[in-house]
Design a protein around this motif. Structure first.
Motif, PDB file in Angstrom:
ATOM      1  N   PRO A 102      42.415  52.940  43.753  1.00 58.86           N
ATOM      2  CA  PRO A 102      41.457  51.944  44.074  1.00 58.86           C
ATOM      3  C   PRO A 102      42.236  51.123  45.068  1.00 58.86           C
ATOM      4  O   PRO A 102      43.246  50.614  45.412  1.00 58.86           O
ATOM      5  N   ALA A 103      41.180  50.887  46.285  1.00 60.41           N
ATOM      6  CA  ALA A 103      41.552  49.843  47.152  1.00 60.41           C
ATOM      7  C   ALA A 103      41.649  48.483  46.756  1.00 60.41           C
ATOM      8  O   ALA A 103      40.534  47.703  46.617  1.00 60.41           O
ATOM      9  N   ALA A 104      42.817  47.945  46.423  1.00 58.03           N
ATOM     10  CA  ALA A 104      42.859  46.906  45.546  1.00 58.03           C
ATOM     11  C   ALA A 104      44.007  45.922  46.134  1.00 58.03           C
ATOM     12  O   ALA A 104      44.913  46.606  46.684  1.00 58.03           O
ATOM     13  N   SER A 105      43.788  44.622  46.206  1.00 57.66           N
ATOM     14  CA  SER A 105      44.675  43.617  46.655  1.00 57.66           C
ATOM     15  C   SER A 105      45.707  43.561  45.622  1.00 57.66           C
ATOM     16  O   SER A 105      45.559  43.652  44.639  1.00 57.66           O
ATOM     17  N   ILE A 106      47.003  43.193  46.274  1.00 52.39           N
ATOM     18  CA  ILE A 106      48.041  43.266  45.407  1.00 52.39           C
ATOM     19  C   ILE A 106      48.244  41.590  44.882  1.00 52.39           C
ATOM     20  O   ILE A 106      48.131  40.575  45.669  1.00 52.39           O
ATOM     21  N   ALA A 107      48.431  41.679  43.591  1.00 46.77           N
ATOM     22  CA  ALA A 107      48.383  40.495  42.935  1.00 46.77           C
ATOM     23  C   ALA A 107      49.816  39.445  43.479  1.00 46.77           C
ATOM     24  O   ALA A 107      50.702  40.090  43.590  1.00 46.77           O
ATOM     25  N   GLU A 108      49.545  38.206  43.147  1.00 48.46           N
ATOM     26  CA  GLU A 108      50.859  37.607  43.487  1.00 48.46           C
ATOM     27  C   GLU A 108      51.762  37.638  42.330  1.00 48.46           C
ATOM     28  O   GLU A 108      51.245  37.744  41.103  1.00 48.46           O
ATOM     29  N   GLU A 133      49.656  43.722  36.556  1.00 49.34           N
ATOM     30  CA  GLU A 133      48.392  42.800  36.621  1.00 49.34           C
ATOM     31  C   GLU A 133      47.675  42.970  35.307  1.00 49.34           C
ATOM     32  O   GLU A 133      47.462  44.031  34.776  1.00 49.34           O
ATOM     33  N   PRO A 134      46.943  41.745  35.007  1.00 54.71           N
ATOM     34  CA  PRO A 134      46.140  41.605  33.842  1.00 54.71           C
ATOM     35  C   PRO A 134      45.021  42.965  33.868  1.00 54.71           C
ATOM     36  O   PRO A 134      44.582  43.497  32.904  1.00 54.71           O
ATOM     37  N   THR A 155      41.333  51.430  28.467  1.00 56.17           N
ATOM     38  CA  THR A 155      42.350  50.405  27.696  1.00 56.17           C
ATOM     39  C   THR A 155      43.331  49.749  28.823  1.00 56.17           C
ATOM     40  O   THR A 155      43.989  50.444  29.748  1.00 56.17           O
ATOM     41  N   LEU A 156      43.246  48.369  28.629  1.00 54.54           N
ATOM     42  CA  LEU A 156      44.019  47.703  29.742  1.00 54.54           C
ATOM     43  C   LEU A 156      45.635  47.986  29.147  1.00 54.54           C
ATOM     44  O   LEU A 156      45.898  47.983  27.923  1.00 54.54           O
ATOM     45  N   ALA A 157      46.228  47.731  30.091  1.00 62.75           N
ATOM     46  CA  ALA A 157      47.813  48.041  29.893  1.00 62.75           C
ATOM     47  C   ALA A 157      48.456  46.921  29.064  1.00 62.75           C
ATOM     48  O   ALA A 157      49.029  47.092  28.033  1.00 62.75           O
TER      49      ALA A 157
END
Ligand code: FES
Ligand code: FES
Length: 203
Positions: free
Chosen positions: A39-45, A66-67, A110-112
């Motif tokens: 996924p082209a996703a921005s990196i979370a702080e 990331e949540p 399932t979320l991590a």
């Protein structure tokens, strides 16, 4: 049904050989579907990341996640457990099936974060050292795959089924793997392999 002449060879297939067979299928399927695209996703702080501990295949892992990250993403991209495949990523195909507390679950759904505190089992855990576990052995004996992309998920669904029901009927087998699609249509072979896996597990 696999020919008898083939069975001797198949019984000698090692863990490495089996993963190579599965990997070849995965390459073909990914090339066709683009399914492994990240996924082209921005990196979370860092402040937005959550510290979690996951118990995977009997090992504890401390991770920053990331949540929104799925268990599928964390298994493959953070823990390197690529036996769990990426398919539809929306709970339709079953390629990502893992066991959570012994029950088959879609890792893409399932979320991590949700998986913290649960016992997670992936395909890698079902190997016996360099040898195959009974479910992999049964799939090999019955030619229960063509491209092989769905096979890791089918194997995990089978493992989950046989843990809760060691001697399933034909209908129970059909129902047990009904959440796992095979675009190559090898269902009859898969059903026979599940029955054989049950025999092998019972000894
Ligand atoms: S990748 Fe298809 S159900 Fe998870
Ligand atoms: S063996 Fe190709 S999708 Fe199942």
């Amino acid at each position: 049904m696999a020919k008898k002449d083939d069975e001797g060879d198949r019984k000698g297939v090692t863990r490495r050989g089996f993963l190579q067979i599965m990997g070849a299928g995965a390459v073909v399927s990914a090339a066709v579907t683009g399914a492994d695209a990240k996924p082209a996703a921005s990196i979370a702080e860092p402040a937005e990341m959550a510290k979690i501990r996951l118990l995977v295949n009997g090992r504890h892992h401390r991770l920053l996640v990331e949540p929104r990250w799925s268990l599928l993403f964390v298994l493959r991209e953070r823990l390197g457990l690529t036996g769990t495949k990426i398919g539809c990523e929306r709970g339709e195909c079953g390629a990502c099936t893992v066991l959570i507390n012994g029950q088959p679950r879609y890792a893409c759904m399932t979320l991590a974060l949700e998986a913290e505190g649960q016992e997670i089992t992936t395909l890698e855990e079902l190997m016996k050292g360099e040898g195959l576990g009974p479910v992999q052995q049964a799939f090999l004996e019955h030619d229960a795959f063509q491209c092989g992309y769905c096979t890791p998920g089918q194997i995990m669904a089978t493992e989950g089924l046989l843990r809760s029901n060691p001697n399933p009927s034909f209908e129970e087998i059909r129902h047990g793997v009904s959440g796992n699609l095979c675009r190559c249509g090898t269902y009859e072979h898969i059903f026979r392999a599940v029955r054989r896996a049950a025999e092998l597990r019972r000894g």
